[in-house]
Design a protein around this motif. Structure first.
Motif, mmCIF file in Angstrom:
data_model
loop_
_atom_site.group_PDB
_atom_site.id
_atom_site.type_symbol
_atom_site.label_atom_id
_atom_site.label_comp_id
_atom_site.label_asym_id
_atom_site.label_seq_id
_atom_site.Cartn_x
_atom_site.Cartn_y
_atom_site.Cartn_z
ATOM 1 N N VAL A 47 0.859 -1.186 0.000
ATOM 2 C CA VAL A 47 0.000 0.000 0.000
ATOM 3 C C VAL A 47 0.893 1.233 0.000
ATOM 4 O O VAL A 47 1.725 1.404 0.890
ATOM 5 N N ASP A 48 0.720 2.074 -1.019
ATOM 6 C CA ASP A 48 1.516 3.293 -1.171
ATOM 7 C C ASP A 48 0.566 4.481 -1.228
ATOM 8 O O ASP A 48 -0.528 4.370 -1.771
ATOM 9 N N ASP A 49 0.960 5.607 -0.656
ATOM 10 C CA ASP A 49 0.091 6.780 -0.700
ATOM 11 C C ASP A 49 0.090 7.422 -2.086
ATOM 12 O O ASP A 49 -0.950 7.661 -2.671
ATOM 13 N N VAL A 50 1.281 7.687 -2.642
ATOM 14 C CA VAL A 50 1.397 8.311 -3.953
ATOM 15 C C VAL A 50 2.347 7.486 -4.814
ATOM 16 O O VAL A 50 3.474 7.208 -4.405
ATOM 17 N N LEU A 51 1.898 7.092 -5.988
ATOM 18 C CA LEU A 51 2.719 6.346 -6.947
ATOM 19 C C LEU A 51 3.136 7.317 -8.043
ATOM 20 O O LEU A 51 2.307 7.792 -8.806
ATOM 21 N N THR A 52 4.441 7.648 -8.069
ATOM 22 C CA THR A 52 4.940 8.587 -9.072
ATOM 23 C C THR A 52 5.580 7.779 -10.201
ATOM 24 O O THR A 52 4.935 7.485 -11.191
ATOM 25 N N MET A 53 6.824 7.381 -10.041
ATOM 26 C CA MET A 53 7.491 6.553 -11.047
ATOM 27 C C MET A 53 7.389 5.069 -10.691
ATOM 28 O O MET A 53 7.656 4.212 -11.506
ATOM 29 N N GLY A 54 7.050 4.784 -9.445
ATOM 30 C CA GLY A 54 6.921 3.398 -9.008
ATOM 31 C C GLY A 54 8.196 2.797 -8.465
ATOM 32 O O GLY A 54 8.252 1.597 -8.204
ATOM 33 N N ASP A 93 -9.618 8.201 -11.670
ATOM 34 C CA ASP A 93 -9.143 7.537 -12.874
ATOM 35 C C ASP A 93 -8.495 6.209 -12.472
ATOM 36 O O ASP A 93 -7.285 6.050 -12.564
ATOM 37 N N PRO A 94 -9.304 5.253 -11.983
ATOM 38 C CA PRO A 94 -8.730 3.977 -11.554
ATOM 39 C C PRO A 94 -8.007 3.288 -12.710
ATOM 40 O O PRO A 94 -8.418 3.405 -13.860
ATOM 41 N N ALA A 95 -6.937 2.594 -12.387
ATOM 42 C CA ALA A 95 -6.170 1.920 -13.428
ATOM 43 C C ALA A 95 -5.504 0.674 -12.876
ATOM 44 O O ALA A 95 -5.207 0.586 -11.692
ATOM 45 N N THR A 96 -5.278 -0.259 -13.752
ATOM 46 C CA THR A 96 -4.489 -1.443 -13.462
ATOM 47 C C THR A 96 -3.326 -1.415 -14.432
ATOM 48 O O THR A 96 -3.515 -1.157 -15.615
ATOM 49 N N GLY A 97 -2.127 -1.633 -13.936
ATOM 50 C CA GLY A 97 -0.981 -1.543 -14.822
ATOM 51 C C GLY A 97 0.183 -2.374 -14.347
ATOM 52 O O GLY A 97 0.037 -3.261 -13.503
ATOM 53 N N TYR A 102 14.512 -1.493 -14.617
ATOM 54 C CA TYR A 102 15.643 -1.608 -15.537
ATOM 55 C C TYR A 102 16.947 -1.653 -14.758
ATOM 56 O O TYR A 102 17.015 -1.141 -13.635
ATOM 57 N N PRO A 103 18.015 -2.233 -15.341
ATOM 58 C CA PRO A 103 19.314 -2.288 -14.657
ATOM 59 C C PRO A 103 19.842 -0.911 -14.242
ATOM 60 O O PRO A 103 20.614 -0.803 -13.293
ATOM 61 N N SER A 104 19.412 0.147 -14.919
ATOM 62 C CA SER A 104 19.844 1.507 -14.584
ATOM 63 C C SER A 104 19.293 1.980 -13.244
ATOM 64 O O SER A 104 19.737 2.987 -12.711
ATOM 65 N N GLY A 105 18.291 1.271 -12.707
ATOM 66 C CA GLY A 105 17.642 1.696 -11.476
ATOM 67 C C GLY A 105 16.388 2.496 -11.742
ATOM 68 O O GLY A 105 15.668 2.854 -10.820
ATOM 69 N N LYS A 106 16.112 2.769 -13.028
ATOM 70 C CA LYS A 106 14.887 3.481 -13.390
ATOM 71 C C LYS A 106 13.759 2.469 -13.558
ATOM 72 O O LYS A 106 13.987 1.265 -13.649
ATOM 73 N N THR A 107 12.538 2.985 -13.581
ATOM 74 C CA THR A 107 11.374 2.138 -13.812
ATOM 75 C C THR A 107 10.507 2.779 -14.886
ATOM 76 O O THR A 107 10.624 3.961 -15.186
ATOM 77 N N HIS A 108 9.638 1.967 -15.446
ATOM 78 C CA HIS A 108 8.597 2.460 -16.358
ATOM 79 C C HIS A 108 7.290 1.960 -15.822
ATOM 80 O O HIS A 108 7.123 0.771 -15.564
ATOM 81 N N ARG A 109 6.364 2.892 -15.630
ATOM 82 C CA ARG A 109 5.047 2.559 -15.105
ATOM 83 C C ARG A 109 4.024 2.751 -16.209
ATOM 84 O O ARG A 109 4.006 3.771 -16.880
ATOM 85 N N ASP A 110 3.174 1.751 -16.413
ATOM 86 C CA ASP A 110 2.121 1.842 -17.430
ATOM 87 C C ASP A 110 0.810 1.388 -16.814
ATOM 88 O O ASP A 110 0.674 0.204 -16.523
ATOM 89 N N PRO A 111 -0.185 2.186 -16.619
ATOM 90 C CA PRO A 111 -0.171 3.638 -16.798
ATOM 91 C C PRO A 111 0.462 4.320 -15.625
ATOM 92 O O PRO A 111 0.448 4.050 -14.526
#
Length: 111
Positions: A47-54, A93-97, A102-111
């Motif tokens: 459970v997270d309050d705010v999901l930015t980049m994930g 705007d409910p969403a499932t994603g 990535y190895p760089s330490g970055k993430t991609h969130r969709d949506p």
């Protein structure tokens, strides 16, 4: 409800940081400790309050995956954003994603 994760070091909040300064996954992994629970559940919800980049949630999922390798891990966040926005198009705007790391330490969130 059982707590499996404990933040041991403070990190800057992604929602308040410029994109280039948001903490990467390894920073979160280094700042959180996971305990192997006495009872390992089949399903875990982070459970997270705010999901930015994930990145925080992704790091938590990685730590839980190591402690509970057979558990299904999901993330729930009350607010989903890409950072500060001038114009809000929708309040609800409910969403499932999916969040991909990535190895760089970055993430991609969709949506």
């Amino acid at each position: 409800m059982q707590t499996y994760l404990t933040r041991t070091k403070a990190v800057p909040r992604s929602s308040n940081s410029p994109t280039a300064e948001r903490p990467l996954v390894p920073v979160h992994l280094d700042s959180i400790e996971a305990e192997r629970p006495f009872f390992v559940p089949d399903k875990i919800t982070i459970v997270d309050d705010v999901l930015t980049m994930g990145r925080t949630s992704f790091a938590c999922a990685e730590l839980l995956r190591a402690a509970c390798p057979n558990a299904e891990i999901r993330i729930f966040a009350m607010i989903r954003t890409q950072g500060l926005q001038n114009d809000i198009e929708k309040i609800v705007d409910p969403a499932t994603g999916v969040i991909v790391g990535y190895p760089s330490g970055k993430t991609h969130r969709d949506p």
